[in-house]
Design a protein around this motif. Structure first.
Motif, PDB file in Angstrom:
ATOM      1  N   GLY A   1       0.605  -1.144   0.576  1.00 36.84           N
ATOM      2  CA  GLY A   1      -0.326   0.272   0.132  1.00 36.84           C
ATOM      3  C   GLY A   1       0.923   0.934   0.181  1.00 36.84           C
ATOM      4  N   ASP A   2      -0.138   2.906   0.651  1.00 34.30           N
ATOM      5  CA  ASP A   2       0.604   3.645   0.227  1.00 34.30           C
ATOM      6  C   ASP A   2       1.694   4.095   0.852  1.00 34.30           C
ATOM      7  N   ASP A   3       1.688   3.854   2.305  1.00 35.81           N
ATOM      8  CA  ASP A   3       3.059   3.867   2.557  1.00 35.81           C
ATOM      9  C   ASP A   3       4.216   3.338   3.110  1.00 35.81           C
ATOM     10  N   ASP A   4       3.884   2.476   2.673  1.00 35.20           N
ATOM     11  CA  ASP A   4       5.242   0.791   2.659  1.00 35.20           C
ATOM     12  C   ASP A   4       6.168   1.520   1.360  1.00 35.20           C
ATOM     13  N   TYR A   5       5.422   1.375   0.092  1.00 39.57           N
ATOM     14  CA  TYR A   5       5.570   1.797  -1.030  1.00 39.57           C
ATOM     15  C   TYR A   5       6.146   2.850  -1.467  1.00 39.57           C
TER      16      TYR A   5
END
Length: 133
Positions: free
Chosen positions: A13-17
């Motif tokens: 998802g967004d944060d990890d990416y």
């Protein structure tokens, strides 16, 4: 064969990416010191893309595009972004996903004053606020 491949888990998802992107992008800019970055802002990373395997939201796409453009420009590296990738039956939805790049570019244009007048004695080559000697 590419110079650097980074494996990402399905469903990321967004944060990890964005965390991985920030580390990799700054590392690559520091290592290679490119004269130009060609940025393929593919949207097949979107959570609702029919072929992609990552899970970025619309906000994640926007944050990604802003991060790439801002990081390159802050490092003094011109960046040319183009749309690519992305699969959806509804072309309006697909076009909206691609618009994130254009909105980010418009914001960077304003933030970095890329359309500013170079003054009476411009450098040998002046393009959108960036100087090439």
């Amino acid at each position: 064969r590419s110079t650097r491949d980074v494996g990402l888990p399905d469903g990321m998802g967004d944060d990890d990416y964005l965390q991985v992107l920030a580390v990799e992008l700054t590392g690559m800019l520091g290592t290679f010191r490119p004269q130009l970055v060609l940025y393929d802002a593919g949207v097949d990373v979107h959570v609702k893309d029919s072929l992609g395997r990552l899970s970025l939201s619309d906000q994640g796409l926007s944050r990604r595009d802003l991060m790439v453009l801002d990081t390159c420009l802050a490092a003094g590296v011109p960046v040319a972004g183009y749309v690519g990738g992305g699969y959806a039956d509804d072309l309006t939805v697909l076009a909206d996903r691609h618009l994130h790049l254009h909105r980010a570019a418009l914001q960077m244009w304003a933030d970095y004053q890329l359309g500013a007048d170079p003054g009476p004695d411009p450098p040998a080559v002046w393009c959108g606020g960036l100087t090439y000697e």
